[in-house]
Design an enzyme around this catalytic site. Structure first.
Site, mmCIF file in Angstrom:
data_model
loop_
_atom_site.group_PDB
_atom_site.id
_atom_site.type_symbol
_atom_site.label_atom_id
_atom_site.label_comp_id
_atom_site.label_asym_id
_atom_site.label_seq_id
_atom_site.Cartn_x
_atom_site.Cartn_y
_atom_site.Cartn_z
ATOM 1 N N HIS A 82 -12.749 3.124 8.584
ATOM 2 C CA HIS A 82 -12.206 1.953 8.544
ATOM 3 C C HIS A 82 -12.883 1.672 6.163
ATOM 4 C CE1 HIS A 82 -9.254 -1.422 9.922
ATOM 5 N NE2 HIS A 82 -9.638 -1.222 8.615
ATOM 6 N N SER B 169 -4.098 3.166 8.625
ATOM 7 C CA SER B 169 -3.122 1.157 8.728
ATOM 8 C C SER B 169 -3.813 0.869 10.221
ATOM 9 C CB SER B 169 -1.369 1.729 8.893
ATOM 10 O OG SER B 169 -0.965 1.706 7.454
ATOM 11 N N ARG B 170 -3.402 1.298 10.983
ATOM 12 C CA ARG B 170 -3.710 0.509 12.209
ATOM 13 C C ARG B 170 -3.918 2.122 13.241
ATOM 14 N NH1 ARG B 170 -5.710 -2.340 9.332
ATOM 15 N NH2 ARG B 170 -6.284 -4.773 9.678
ATOM 16 N N GLU C 253 -11.004 1.597 18.172
ATOM 17 C CA GLU C 253 -12.496 1.648 17.010
ATOM 18 C C GLU C 253 -13.161 0.661 17.242
ATOM 19 O OE1 GLU C 253 -9.787 1.531 13.533
ATOM 20 O OE2 GLU C 253 -11.480 0.389 13.275
ATOM 21 N N PRO D 172 2.406 -2.096 9.665
ATOM 22 C CA PRO D 172 1.298 -3.415 10.350
ATOM 23 C C PRO D 172 1.624 -2.673 11.989
ATOM 24 C CG PRO D 172 3.449 -4.349 9.066
ATOM 25 C CD PRO D 172 3.762 -3.350 9.263
ATOM 26 N N ASP E 146 -8.883 6.737 9.154
ATOM 27 C CA ASP E 146 -9.214 6.141 8.547
ATOM 28 C C ASP E 146 -9.493 4.266 9.987
ATOM 29 O OD1 ASP E 146 -11.513 4.416 6.872
ATOM 30 O OD2 ASP E 146 -9.880 3.397 6.256
ATOM 31 N N ILE F 183 0.964 -1.155 -0.088
ATOM 32 C CA ILE F 183 0.027 -0.139 -0.303
ATOM 33 C C ILE F 183 0.852 0.671 -0.118
ATOM 34 C CG2 ILE F 183 -1.917 0.858 1.612
ATOM 35 C CD1 ILE F 183 -2.405 -1.276 2.554
ATOM 36 N N ASP G 277 11.492 2.071 5.749
ATOM 37 C CA ASP G 277 10.962 1.049 6.223
ATOM 38 C C ASP G 277 12.731 -0.162 6.415
ATOM 39 O OD1 ASP G 277 8.795 -0.601 4.194
ATOM 40 O OD2 ASP G 277 10.526 -1.772 5.436
HETATM 41 P P1 NAD Z 1 2.742 -4.892 3.231
HETATM 42 O O1 NAD Z 1 3.344 -6.372 4.399
HETATM 43 O O2 NAD Z 1 2.665 -5.477 1.966
HETATM 44 O O3 NAD Z 1 3.830 -3.482 3.595
HETATM 45 C C1 NAD Z 1 3.972 -3.099 5.394
HETATM 46 C C2 NAD Z 1 5.649 -2.781 5.332
HETATM 47 O O4 NAD Z 1 5.789 -2.478 6.830
HETATM 48 C C3 NAD Z 1 6.681 -3.467 4.859
HETATM 49 O O5 NAD Z 1 7.355 -3.279 3.717
HETATM 50 C C4 NAD Z 1 7.045 -3.738 6.253
HETATM 51 O O6 NAD Z 1 9.024 -4.373 5.944
HETATM 52 C C5 NAD Z 1 7.393 -2.366 6.941
HETATM 53 N N1 NAD Z 1 7.348 -1.635 8.255
HETATM 54 C C6 NAD Z 1 6.946 -2.561 9.370
HETATM 55 N N2 NAD Z 1 7.522 -2.607 10.252
HETATM 56 C C7 NAD Z 1 7.780 -1.161 10.611
HETATM 57 C C8 NAD Z 1 8.541 -0.122 11.297
HETATM 58 N N3 NAD Z 1 8.951 -0.709 12.342
HETATM 59 N N4 NAD Z 1 8.464 1.089 10.566
HETATM 60 C C9 NAD Z 1 8.175 1.614 8.786
HETATM 61 N N5 NAD Z 1 8.569 0.519 8.413
HETATM 62 C C10 NAD Z 1 7.703 -0.978 8.485
HETATM 63 O O7 NAD Z 1 1.215 -4.129 4.268
HETATM 64 P P2 NAD Z 1 0.505 -3.763 3.649
HETATM 65 O O8 NAD Z 1 -0.359 -4.958 2.261
HETATM 66 O O9 NAD Z 1 1.166 -2.162 2.986
HETATM 67 O O10 NAD Z 1 -0.671 -2.857 4.270
HETATM 68 C C11 NAD Z 1 -0.397 -1.858 5.681
HETATM 69 C C12 NAD Z 1 -1.361 -2.185 7.199
HETATM 70 O O11 NAD Z 1 -2.561 -1.265 6.121
HETATM 71 C C13 NAD Z 1 -1.600 -3.621 6.563
HETATM 72 O O12 NAD Z 1 -0.668 -3.887 7.949
HETATM 73 C C14 NAD Z 1 -3.342 -2.650 7.530
HETATM 74 O O13 NAD Z 1 -2.823 -2.999 8.693
HETATM 75 C C15 NAD Z 1 -3.257 -1.619 6.869
HETATM 76 N N6 NAD Z 1 -4.921 -1.927 6.063
HETATM 77 C C16 NAD Z 1 -5.782 -1.433 6.322
HETATM 78 C C17 NAD Z 1 -7.004 -1.071 5.518
HETATM 79 C C18 NAD Z 1 -7.685 -0.423 5.653
HETATM 80 O O14 NAD Z 1 -9.353 -0.956 5.296
HETATM 81 N N7 NAD Z 1 -7.703 1.180 6.549
HETATM 82 C C19 NAD Z 1 -6.652 -1.863 4.559
HETATM 83 C C20 NAD Z 1 -5.770 -2.652 4.525
HETATM 84 C C21 NAD Z 1 -3.965 -2.842 5.286
#
Ligand code: NAD
Length: 339
Positions: A296, A234-235, A264, A207, A259, A155, A174
């Site tokens: 969300h 994200s969260r 929540e 995450p 979001d 994302i 990252d």
């Molecule tokens: P992903 O696993 O593809 O990417 C996560 C990235 O974060 C990875 O590149 C990882 O190396 C990096 N990371 C881990 N720890 C880190 C840190 N301490 N500092 C910086 N970077 C770090 O995940 P994604 O598919 O891109 O999703 C990201 C997050 O989005 C998910 O974990 C989820 O919580 C959230 N999400 C939210 C919705 C929504 O509807 N709001 C939907 C989908 C996902």
């Protein structure tokens, strides 16, 4: 195989039901969330399908195992709400949907940013009241400003690429940087501190883990550029809400687009209109004109729902037929960083 689907909304039903035609799957759609208290509603089901605000802790996992459930199929990406150790201990398979449309979530992050910056949320309300005044609606050009992306997974990368398209300078942090991608996109990997210090916009795409819990707190907010915009799709618990409120009050933060929200559960996804909001921090956040909150919904596109249904159904069918789960979706064996 009977599957108990918790926290079912009409769009879940509409995307899951048609896909199951011809598969050995029968549904029991439940509108309440999964927790230790509601696990008994899965009685007779071999699998449950769960979402982001279900509480799948050890007592819940043990209760599910007691009901004969062998598979928890998450219809989401994040799995911070699941006790994987407990699932492993009782032999419950846990799967998730790692790869649904990252465009849905990234585009929503940009929607929040554009709305906050150009005040379209305020303009929309004003114009409907026949108030055509422009005072207080001034924004800035994003072009030539600096955006900081924290987490460049599926994302975060799309969000970064969209913002590059606006002509922004892009910084990223990252712990596992893909330097080839960054070079090809004209994006610079720097330290977390450098992202915070230099960015006009900071967007979180990591995450939720013990390491990232309250990644944005008073110390990190103090490092940010005064007046910067913070986006979190994200969260919720990536952000310390009380610290964000303080930073909004002093003008250290110029805008916040959320979001997700730390507390929540039990609020987002529900129609609480007409009720008294008991959450004082959320109530305070809603008073700021420069805070934009959606409940969300970043995942909620037709494409993402279809992807989610496809992967969830494939995992449930594999379990029903005694096959391994789809590659990259299994969690009970994997650990730590999201695969
Ligand atoms: P992903 O696993 O593809 O990417 C996560 C990235 O974060 C990875 O590149 C990882 O190396 C990096 N990371 C881990 N720890 C880190 C840190 N301490 N500092 C910086 N970077 C770090 O995940 P994604 O598919 O891109 O999703 C990201 C997050 O989005 C998910 O974990 C989820 O919580 C959230 N999400 C939210 C919705 C929504 O509807 N709001 C939907 C989908 C996902």
């Amino acid at each position: 195989m009977l599957v108990a689907v918790y926290d079912t909304k009409p769009y879940d039903r509409a995307s899951l039901e048609p896909g199951a035609a011809g598969l050995p799957i029968e549904w029991r759609f439940l509108e309440f969330r999964l927790s230790a208290e509601s696990a008994a509603a899965a009685r007779g089901a071999k699998a449950v399908c769960a979402f982001v605000n279900d509480r799948i802790d050890r007592p819940c996992i043990e209760a599910l195992a007691g009901e004969g459930v062998g598979h928890v199929a998450l219809r989401c990406t994040g799995f911070n709400h699941v006790d994987l150790e407990a699932a492993r201990a009782v032999g419950i398979r846990v799967t998730r949907v790692p790869g649904y449309s990252p465009y849905a979530v990234a585009e929503h992050a940009i929607a929040l940013l554009l709305t906050l910056n150009r005040r379209t949320h305020r303009a929309f309300n004003r114009v409907r009241e026949l108030n055509f005044s422009l005072s207080g609606l001034e924004g800035v050009d994003l072009h030539a400003k600096t955006a900081g992306i924290i987490g460049t997974g599926r994302i975060g990368r799309i969000a970064a690429q969209i913002l590059r398209g606006f002509g922004m300078r892009l910084l990223a942090y990252d712990p596992f940087p893909d330097t080839a991608w960054a070079a090809a996109q004209g994006i610079e990997f720097v330290t977390l501190d450098q992202v915070l210090i230099a960015s006009d916009v900071v967007s979180l795409h990591v995450p939720l883990t013990p390491e990232t819990h309250h990644l944005i707190r008073s110390e990190t907010l103090a490092r940010m550029k005064r007046g910067a915009i913070l986006i979190n799709v994200s969260r919720g618990a990536l952000v310390d809400t009380a610290a964000v409120i303080d930073a909004l009050k002093t003008g250290q933060l110029g805008g916040v687009g959320l979001d997700v929200y730390e507390e929540e559960e039990g609020i987002f996804f529900e129609d609480l209109s007409g009720q008294i909001l008991a959450d004082d921090e959320l109530a305070r956040l809603l008073t700021f004109p420069n805070v934009l909150i959606t409940a969300h919904q970043a995942f909620l596109t037709r494409e993402a729902l279809a992807d989610i249904a496809r992967t969830t159904l494939a995992n449930l069918a594999a379990f029903a037929e005694g096959r391994p789960c789809l590659e990259g979706t299994g969690l009970s064996e994997a650990h730590g960083r999201e695969p």
